[in-house]
Design an enzyme around this catalytic site. Structure first.
Site, PDB file in Angstrom:
ATOM      1  N   HIS A 271       5.966  34.568   6.400  1.00 54.51           N
ATOM      2  CA  HIS A 271       5.792  35.994   6.665  1.00 54.51           C
ATOM      3  C   HIS A 271       4.795  36.187   7.800  1.00 54.51           C
ATOM      4  O   HIS A 271       3.584  36.034   7.617  1.00 54.51           O
ATOM      5  CB  HIS A 271       5.293  36.718   5.412  1.00 54.51           C
ATOM      6  CG  HIS A 271       6.271  36.691   4.282  1.00 54.51           C
ATOM      7  ND1 HIS A 271       5.901  36.859   2.964  1.00 54.51           N
ATOM      8  CD2 HIS A 271       7.625  36.530   4.271  1.00 54.51           C
ATOM      9  CE1 HIS A 271       6.973  36.796   2.197  1.00 54.51           C
ATOM     10  NE2 HIS A 271       8.029  36.599   2.966  1.00 54.51           N
TER      11      HIS A 271
ATOM     12  N   ASP B 291       8.917  36.847  -3.269  1.00 53.67           N
ATOM     13  CA  ASP B 291       9.949  36.535  -2.281  1.00 53.67           C
ATOM     14  C   ASP B 291      10.291  35.042  -2.342  1.00 53.67           C
ATOM     15  O   ASP B 291       9.407  34.193  -2.337  1.00 53.67           O
ATOM     16  CB  ASP B 291       9.465  36.903  -0.872  1.00 53.67           C
ATOM     17  CG  ASP B 291      10.578  36.825   0.159  1.00 53.67           C
ATOM     18  OD1 ASP B 291      11.755  37.038  -0.215  1.00 53.67           O
ATOM     19  OD2 ASP B 291      10.270  36.566   1.344  1.00 53.67           O
TER      20      ASP B 291
ATOM     21  N   MET C  82       1.730  35.548  -1.914  1.00 57.87           N
ATOM     22  CA  MET C  82       1.741  36.658  -2.865  1.00 57.87           C
ATOM     23  C   MET C  82       3.167  37.138  -3.097  1.00 57.87           C
ATOM     24  O   MET C  82       4.028  37.004  -2.232  1.00 57.87           O
ATOM     25  CB  MET C  82       0.899  37.827  -2.331  1.00 57.87           C
ATOM     26  CG  MET C  82      -0.593  37.618  -2.395  1.00 57.87           C
ATOM     27  SD  MET C  82      -1.511  39.152  -2.091  1.00 57.87           S
ATOM     28  CE  MET C  82      -1.054  39.507  -0.399  1.00 57.87           C
TER      29      MET C  82
ATOM     30  N   SER D  61       4.097  32.397   2.316  1.00 56.02           N
ATOM     31  CA  SER D  61       3.469  33.647   2.719  1.00 56.02           C
ATOM     32  C   SER D  61       1.962  33.440   2.818  1.00 56.02           C
ATOM     33  O   SER D  61       1.513  32.584   3.569  1.00 56.02           O
ATOM     34  CB  SER D  61       3.841  34.777   1.751  1.00 56.02           C
ATOM     35  OG  SER D  61       3.353  36.027   2.215  1.00 56.02           O
ATOM     36  N   THR D  62       1.159  34.160   2.022  1.00 60.72           N
ATOM     37  CA  THR D  62      -0.290  34.083   2.116  1.00 60.72           C
ATOM     38  C   THR D  62      -0.771  32.648   1.916  1.00 60.72           C
ATOM     39  O   THR D  62      -0.455  32.012   0.920  1.00 60.72           O
ATOM     40  CB  THR D  62      -0.949  34.980   1.058  1.00 60.72           C
ATOM     41  OG1 THR D  62      -0.332  36.263   1.089  1.00 60.72           O
ATOM     42  CG2 THR D  62      -2.440  35.110   1.312  1.00 60.72           C
TER      43      THR D  62
END
Length: 361
Positions: A205, A301, A298, A179-180
Protein backbone atom coordinates in the site's frame (compact mmCIF):
# COMPACT_ATOMS: atom_id res chain seq x y z
CA UNK A 1 -7.64 5.71 27.87
CA UNK A 2 -6.68 8.31 25.25
CA UNK A 3 -3.63 8.09 22.99
CA UNK A 4 -1.24 10.94 23.80
CA UNK A 5 0.27 12.62 20.74
CA UNK A 6 3.23 14.94 20.32
CA UNK A 7 3.19 16.93 17.05
CA UNK A 8 6.65 17.79 15.72
CA UNK A 9 6.69 20.32 12.86
CA UNK A 10 8.62 23.55 12.30
CA UNK A 11 5.44 25.25 11.04
CA UNK A 12 3.29 26.73 13.81
CA UNK A 13 0.37 26.81 11.37
CA UNK A 14 0.73 23.08 10.59
CA UNK A 15 1.00 22.23 14.29
CA UNK A 16 -2.25 24.08 15.01
CA UNK A 17 -4.00 22.58 12.00
CA UNK A 18 -3.06 19.02 12.90
CA UNK A 19 -4.10 19.66 16.50
CA UNK A 20 -7.51 20.94 15.36
CA UNK A 21 -7.99 17.98 13.01
CA UNK A 22 -7.22 15.47 15.77
CA UNK A 23 -9.23 17.24 18.47
CA UNK A 24 -12.51 15.78 17.18
CA UNK A 25 -11.47 12.24 18.12
CA UNK A 26 -12.19 11.57 21.80
CA UNK A 27 -9.60 8.79 22.03
CA UNK A 28 -6.78 11.12 20.88
CA UNK A 29 -5.11 13.82 22.97
CA UNK A 30 -2.50 16.24 21.61
CA UNK A 31 -0.25 16.81 24.63
CA UNK A 32 2.32 19.05 22.96
CA UNK A 33 3.60 20.72 19.80
CA UNK A 34 7.36 20.98 19.14
CA UNK A 35 8.93 23.22 16.50
CA UNK A 36 12.37 21.56 16.42
CA UNK A 37 14.19 18.40 17.47
CA UNK A 38 15.57 19.93 20.69
CA UNK A 39 12.07 20.90 21.81
CA UNK A 40 10.78 17.47 20.88
CA UNK A 41 13.46 15.73 22.93
CA UNK A 42 12.60 17.75 26.02
CA UNK A 43 8.86 17.19 25.56
CA UNK A 44 9.41 13.45 25.18
CA UNK A 45 10.93 13.40 28.66
CA UNK A 46 8.20 15.44 30.37
CA UNK A 47 5.04 14.64 28.41
CA UNK A 48 5.71 10.95 27.67
CA UNK A 49 3.54 10.78 24.51
CA UNK A 50 2.39 7.48 23.03
CA UNK A 51 2.87 8.53 19.38
CA UNK A 52 4.78 11.23 17.50
CA UNK A 53 3.73 12.86 14.26
CA UNK A 54 6.94 14.04 12.65
CA UNK A 55 7.86 16.39 9.81
CA UNK A 56 11.26 16.10 8.17
CA UNK A 57 12.12 19.72 7.45
CA UNK A 58 13.12 21.35 10.73
CA UNK A 59 15.77 23.89 11.77
CA UNK A 60 18.90 22.42 13.30
CA UNK A 61 18.72 18.65 13.59
CA UNK A 62 16.68 17.22 10.70
CA UNK A 63 13.66 15.04 11.25
CA UNK A 64 15.53 12.01 9.87
CA UNK A 65 18.49 12.53 12.18
CA UNK A 66 16.14 12.98 15.14
CA UNK A 67 14.22 9.85 14.16
CA UNK A 68 17.37 7.74 13.81
CA UNK A 69 18.69 8.81 17.21
CA UNK A 70 15.35 8.28 18.91
CA UNK A 71 14.74 4.83 17.42
CA UNK A 72 18.17 3.64 18.49
CA UNK A 73 17.86 5.15 21.97
CA UNK A 74 14.21 4.64 22.96
CA UNK A 75 11.85 3.55 20.21
CA UNK A 76 8.50 5.33 20.05
CA UNK A 77 5.75 4.96 17.40
CA UNK A 78 6.19 7.63 14.71
CA UNK A 79 3.84 8.64 11.91
CA UNK A 80 5.59 10.78 9.29
CA UNK A 81 3.64 13.77 7.99
CA UNK A 82 5.35 14.92 4.79
CA UNK A 83 4.78 15.97 1.20
CA UNK A 84 4.12 13.41 -1.53
CA UNK A 85 6.63 14.93 -3.93
CA UNK A 86 9.50 12.93 -5.45
CA UNK A 87 11.88 14.31 -2.82
CA UNK A 88 9.30 13.77 -0.09
CA UNK A 89 8.83 10.16 -1.21
CA UNK A 90 12.56 9.45 -0.92
CA UNK A 91 12.68 11.00 2.54
CA UNK A 92 9.59 9.19 3.81
CA UNK A 93 10.86 5.81 2.62
CA UNK A 94 14.13 6.53 4.39
CA UNK A 95 12.13 7.34 7.54
CA UNK A 96 10.34 3.98 7.29
CA UNK A 97 13.72 2.30 6.96
CA UNK A 98 14.84 4.08 10.13
CA UNK A 99 11.83 2.82 12.08
CA UNK A 100 8.84 5.10 11.46
CA UNK A 101 5.65 3.03 11.55
CA UNK A 102 3.54 4.83 8.94
CA UNK A 103 3.16 8.03 6.95
CA UNK A 104 0.60 10.45 5.56
CA UNK A 105 0.78 13.53 3.39
CA UNK A 106 0.24 17.00 4.81
CA UNK A 107 -3.36 18.26 4.74
CA UNK A 108 -3.89 20.50 1.73
CA UNK A 109 -6.64 21.88 -0.45
CA UNK A 110 -7.16 20.26 -3.82
CA UNK A 111 -6.16 16.81 -2.58
CA UNK A 112 -9.56 15.32 -3.43
CA UNK A 113 -10.54 14.61 0.17
CA UNK A 114 -12.07 16.68 2.94
CA UNK A 115 -10.36 17.54 6.21
CA UNK A 116 -12.78 15.15 7.89
CA UNK A 117 -11.62 12.31 5.61
CA UNK A 118 -8.00 13.28 6.13
CA UNK A 119 -8.50 13.34 9.90
CA UNK A 120 -10.09 9.88 9.90
CA UNK A 121 -7.13 8.46 7.96
CA UNK A 122 -4.58 10.15 10.22
CA UNK A 123 -6.43 8.97 13.33
CA UNK A 124 -6.43 5.38 12.02
CA UNK A 125 -2.69 5.57 11.37
CA UNK A 126 -2.03 6.94 14.85
CA UNK A 127 -4.14 4.22 16.42
CA UNK A 128 -2.29 1.60 14.38
CA UNK A 129 1.06 3.09 15.32
CA UNK A 130 0.16 2.92 19.01
CA UNK A 131 -0.29 -0.85 18.73
CA UNK A 132 2.80 -1.39 16.57
CA UNK A 133 5.55 -3.74 17.69
CA UNK A 134 8.77 -1.74 18.09
CA UNK A 135 12.34 -2.68 18.92
CA UNK A 136 15.76 -1.07 19.02
CA UNK A 137 15.97 -0.42 15.33
CA UNK A 138 18.35 -1.91 12.79
CA UNK A 139 17.37 -1.43 9.12
CA UNK A 140 16.85 -4.57 7.05
CA UNK A 141 19.92 -3.75 4.99
CA UNK A 142 22.05 -3.98 8.14
CA UNK A 143 20.47 -7.24 9.26
CA UNK A 144 20.81 -8.91 5.86
CA UNK A 145 23.63 -7.21 3.91
CA UNK A 146 23.35 -7.70 0.17
CA UNK A 147 24.66 -6.09 -3.01
CA UNK A 148 24.24 -6.66 -6.72
CA UNK A 149 27.22 -9.01 -6.97
CA UNK A 150 28.08 -12.66 -6.64
CA UNK A 151 27.41 -14.31 -3.31
CA UNK A 152 30.21 -14.01 -0.77
CA UNK A 153 32.50 -17.03 -0.42
CA UNK A 154 31.08 -19.51 2.05
CA UNK A 155 27.55 -18.10 1.83
CA UNK A 156 24.56 -20.26 0.97
CA UNK A 157 24.15 -20.77 -2.77
CA UNK A 158 20.55 -21.04 -3.89
CA UNK A 159 19.83 -23.27 -6.88
CA UNK A 160 16.71 -23.07 -8.99
CA UNK A 161 15.68 -25.08 -12.06
CA UNK A 162 16.86 -23.83 -15.46
CA UNK A 163 13.29 -22.99 -16.46
CA UNK A 164 13.51 -19.94 -14.22
CA UNK A 165 16.42 -18.48 -16.16
CA UNK A 166 14.32 -17.17 -19.06
CA UNK A 167 10.64 -16.35 -19.27
CA UNK A 168 9.59 -18.95 -16.71
CA UNK A 169 7.48 -21.08 -19.10
CA UNK A 170 4.99 -23.15 -17.11
CA UNK A 171 6.73 -22.19 -13.88
CA UNK A 172 5.49 -20.85 -10.59
CA UNK A 173 5.29 -17.26 -9.41
CA UNK A 174 5.29 -15.68 -5.97
CA UNK A 175 2.55 -13.21 -5.02
CA UNK A 176 3.18 -11.03 -1.97
CA UNK A 177 1.09 -8.42 -0.15
CA UNK A 178 1.89 -6.01 2.70
CA UNK A 179 0.88 -2.72 4.28
CA UNK A 180 2.01 -0.99 7.50
CA UNK A 181 5.61 -2.01 8.19
CA UNK A 182 5.75 -3.70 4.80
CA UNK A 183 8.49 -1.69 3.11
CA UNK A 184 11.13 -3.11 5.44
CA UNK A 185 9.51 -6.57 5.60
CA UNK A 186 9.54 -6.78 1.80
CA UNK A 187 13.18 -5.76 1.78
CA UNK A 188 13.98 -8.53 4.27
CA UNK A 189 12.38 -11.10 1.97
CA UNK A 190 13.99 -9.82 -1.22
CA UNK A 191 17.46 -9.61 0.30
CA UNK A 192 17.22 -13.37 0.74
CA UNK A 193 16.34 -14.03 -2.91
CA UNK A 194 18.90 -15.05 -5.55
CA UNK A 195 19.24 -13.31 -8.91
CA UNK A 196 17.47 -16.19 -10.70
CA UNK A 197 14.53 -16.40 -8.31
CA UNK A 198 11.01 -17.11 -9.56
CA UNK A 199 9.09 -13.98 -10.58
CA UNK A 200 7.68 -12.06 -7.61
CA UNK A 201 4.65 -9.75 -7.86
CA UNK A 202 4.12 -7.38 -4.93
CA UNK A 203 1.33 -5.15 -3.68
CA UNK A 204 2.46 -2.73 -0.98
CA UNK A 205 0.00 0.00 0.00
CA UNK A 206 1.79 3.09 -1.34
CA UNK A 207 0.80 6.35 -3.07
CA UNK A 208 1.57 6.68 -6.77
CA UNK A 209 4.58 8.94 -6.18
CA UNK A 210 6.20 6.36 -3.87
CA UNK A 211 6.11 3.08 -5.79
CA UNK A 212 8.77 3.89 -8.40
CA UNK A 213 11.11 5.24 -5.73
CA UNK A 214 10.49 2.16 -3.58
CA UNK A 215 11.31 -0.13 -6.52
CA UNK A 216 14.46 1.83 -7.39
CA UNK A 217 15.69 1.68 -3.80
CA UNK A 218 15.17 -2.08 -3.67
CA UNK A 219 16.82 -2.57 -7.05
CA UNK A 220 20.01 -1.00 -5.71
CA UNK A 221 20.44 -3.57 -2.93
CA UNK A 222 18.73 -6.80 -4.06
CA UNK A 223 20.09 -9.55 -6.33
CA UNK A 224 16.94 -9.86 -8.52
CA UNK A 225 15.93 -6.97 -10.74
CA UNK A 226 13.24 -4.87 -9.04
CA UNK A 227 10.99 -2.56 -11.06
CA UNK A 228 7.69 -0.73 -10.87
CA UNK A 229 5.09 -2.57 -12.94
CA UNK A 230 3.93 -0.61 -15.99
CA UNK A 231 1.25 -3.00 -17.26
CA UNK A 232 1.54 -5.29 -20.27
CA UNK A 233 4.83 -6.90 -19.18
CA UNK A 234 5.52 -10.58 -19.72
CA UNK A 235 6.45 -11.88 -16.28
CA UNK A 236 10.05 -13.11 -16.18
CA UNK A 237 12.13 -15.01 -13.67
CA UNK A 238 14.72 -13.00 -11.76
CA UNK A 239 12.40 -9.99 -11.70
CA UNK A 240 10.35 -8.44 -8.91
CA UNK A 241 7.35 -6.30 -9.92
CA UNK A 242 6.11 -3.62 -7.50
CA UNK A 243 2.56 -2.47 -8.16
CA UNK A 244 2.28 1.15 -9.24
CA UNK A 245 0.52 3.23 -6.61
CA UNK A 246 -3.18 4.01 -7.23
CA UNK A 247 -3.44 0.98 -9.56
CA UNK A 248 -4.59 -2.57 -8.89
CA UNK A 249 -2.31 -5.28 -10.28
CA UNK A 250 -3.63 -8.53 -11.69
CA UNK A 251 -2.37 -11.21 -14.06
CA UNK A 252 -3.69 -13.01 -17.13
CA UNK A 253 -2.40 -15.83 -19.33
CA UNK A 254 -1.45 -15.46 -22.99
CA UNK A 255 -0.54 -18.99 -24.06
CA UNK A 256 2.25 -20.02 -21.69
CA UNK A 257 3.09 -16.41 -20.83
CA UNK A 258 1.94 -14.58 -17.72
CA UNK A 259 1.01 -10.94 -18.36
CA UNK A 260 0.68 -8.12 -15.83
CA UNK A 261 -2.36 -5.86 -16.03
CA UNK A 262 -2.81 -2.59 -14.17
CA UNK A 263 -6.35 -1.29 -13.66
CA UNK A 264 -7.90 1.65 -11.84
CA UNK A 265 -11.18 0.08 -10.82
CA UNK A 266 -12.76 0.98 -7.47
CA UNK A 267 -10.71 0.56 -4.26
CA UNK A 268 -11.06 -2.80 -2.52
CA UNK A 269 -10.94 -2.91 1.29
CA UNK A 270 -10.35 0.83 1.06
CA UNK A 271 -7.16 0.36 -0.95
CA UNK A 272 -5.92 0.82 -4.49
CA UNK A 273 -3.71 -1.12 -4.98
CA UNK A 274 -5.37 -3.95 -3.09
CA UNK A 275 -3.68 -7.19 -2.11
CA UNK A 276 -6.99 -9.04 -2.55
CA UNK A 277 -7.18 -8.05 -6.24
CA UNK A 278 -3.73 -9.52 -6.91
CA UNK A 279 -4.35 -12.67 -4.87
CA UNK A 280 -7.76 -13.37 -6.42
CA UNK A 281 -6.19 -12.98 -9.85
CA UNK A 282 -3.39 -15.38 -8.90
CA UNK A 283 -5.91 -17.94 -7.65
CA UNK A 284 -7.92 -17.80 -10.89
CA UNK A 285 -4.99 -17.77 -13.32
CA UNK A 286 -2.18 -19.68 -11.59
CA UNK A 287 -3.91 -22.09 -9.21
CA UNK A 288 -1.41 -24.51 -7.66
CA UNK A 289 1.50 -22.89 -9.54
CA UNK A 290 1.27 -19.82 -7.27
CA UNK A 291 2.85 -19.12 -3.90
CA UNK A 292 1.03 -16.55 -1.72
CA UNK A 293 2.68 -14.53 1.04
CA UNK A 294 1.00 -12.03 3.37
CA UNK A 295 3.11 -9.73 5.52
CA UNK A 296 2.65 -7.10 8.23
CA UNK A 297 -0.12 -4.54 7.87
CA UNK A 298 -3.27 -3.04 9.37
CA UNK A 299 -6.70 -4.24 8.35
CA UNK A 300 -7.76 -7.33 6.43
CA UNK A 301 -6.71 -6.67 2.84
CA UNK A 302 -5.41 -9.88 1.27
CA UNK A 303 -7.02 -12.33 3.70
CA UNK A 304 -9.87 -13.42 1.42
CA UNK A 305 -7.64 -13.47 -1.64
CA UNK A 306 -5.07 -15.65 0.11
CA UNK A 307 -7.85 -18.05 1.08
CA UNK A 308 -8.87 -18.25 -2.59
CA UNK A 309 -5.26 -19.01 -3.49
CA UNK A 310 -5.04 -21.80 -0.94
CA UNK A 311 -8.35 -23.31 -2.08
CA UNK A 312 -6.98 -23.24 -5.65
CA UNK A 313 -3.98 -25.31 -4.55
CA UNK A 314 -1.38 -22.60 -3.93
CA UNK A 315 1.11 -22.82 -1.09
CA UNK A 316 0.53 -19.94 1.33
CA UNK A 317 2.61 -18.25 4.03
CA UNK A 318 1.86 -15.60 6.66
CA UNK A 319 4.31 -13.52 8.66
CA UNK A 320 4.30 -14.37 12.36
CA UNK A 321 3.12 -11.96 15.05
CA UNK A 322 6.52 -11.57 16.73
CA UNK A 323 8.21 -10.17 13.61
CA UNK A 324 5.21 -8.13 12.33
CA UNK A 325 5.10 -4.39 12.99
CA UNK A 326 1.29 -4.63 12.91
CA UNK A 327 -0.17 -8.13 13.07
CA UNK A 328 -3.41 -7.24 11.34
CA UNK A 329 -3.44 -8.60 7.80
CA UNK A 330 -1.60 -11.84 8.67
CA UNK A 331 -3.89 -12.40 11.66
CA UNK A 332 -7.03 -11.97 9.55
CA UNK A 333 -5.69 -14.34 6.90
CA UNK A 334 -4.76 -16.92 9.54
CA UNK A 335 -8.20 -16.65 11.16
CA UNK A 336 -9.83 -17.45 7.80
CA UNK A 337 -7.67 -20.54 7.35
CA UNK A 338 -5.82 -18.94 4.43
CA UNK A 339 -2.32 -19.35 5.91
CA UNK A 340 -0.75 -22.77 5.47
CA UNK A 341 2.42 -21.90 7.41
CA UNK A 342 3.35 -19.06 9.78
CA UNK A 343 6.95 -17.89 9.31
CA UNK A 344 9.27 -15.35 10.93
CA UNK A 345 10.21 -12.63 8.46
CA UNK A 346 13.90 -13.49 8.78
CA UNK A 347 13.19 -17.03 7.53
CA UNK A 348 10.57 -16.20 4.90
CA UNK A 349 12.82 -16.14 1.81
CA UNK A 350 14.51 -19.42 2.70
CA UNK A 351 11.20 -21.11 3.45
CA UNK A 352 9.73 -20.01 0.11
CA UNK A 353 12.80 -21.12 -1.81
CA UNK A 354 12.61 -24.60 -0.28
CA UNK A 355 9.52 -25.08 -2.45
CA UNK A 356 11.66 -24.67 -5.56
CA UNK A 357 14.78 -26.64 -4.65
CA UNK A 358 17.88 -25.49 -2.83
CA UNK A 359 21.37 -26.65 -2.03
CA UNK A 360 24.18 -25.27 0.12
CA UNK A 361 27.68 -24.70 -1.17
Amino acid sequence: MSIKILIVDDSAFMCRQLSRILSVFPYLEVVGMARCADEAQEMLKTLKPDVLTLDVQMPGMSGLEFLERQMRRRPIPVVMVSSYTQEGSETTLKALELGAVDFIDKPRTGSGRSLEEYGAELADKIRGAKSARLSIHSPASELLPSVKSAAKPGAATVWLPNSYASNNPGGKAIFLGASTGGTEAIKRVLLGMPANCPPILIVQHLPETFSAVFAENLNRVCHPRVCEAQGGEVVEAGTVYITRGNHHMQVRKAGEKLIIELVQTVPVNGHRPSVDVLFESAAAVMGKRAVGVILTGMGRDGAQGLLSMRKAGARTFGQDEASSVVYGMPREAHALGAVEEVVDIGQMAERILLLFGRKLS
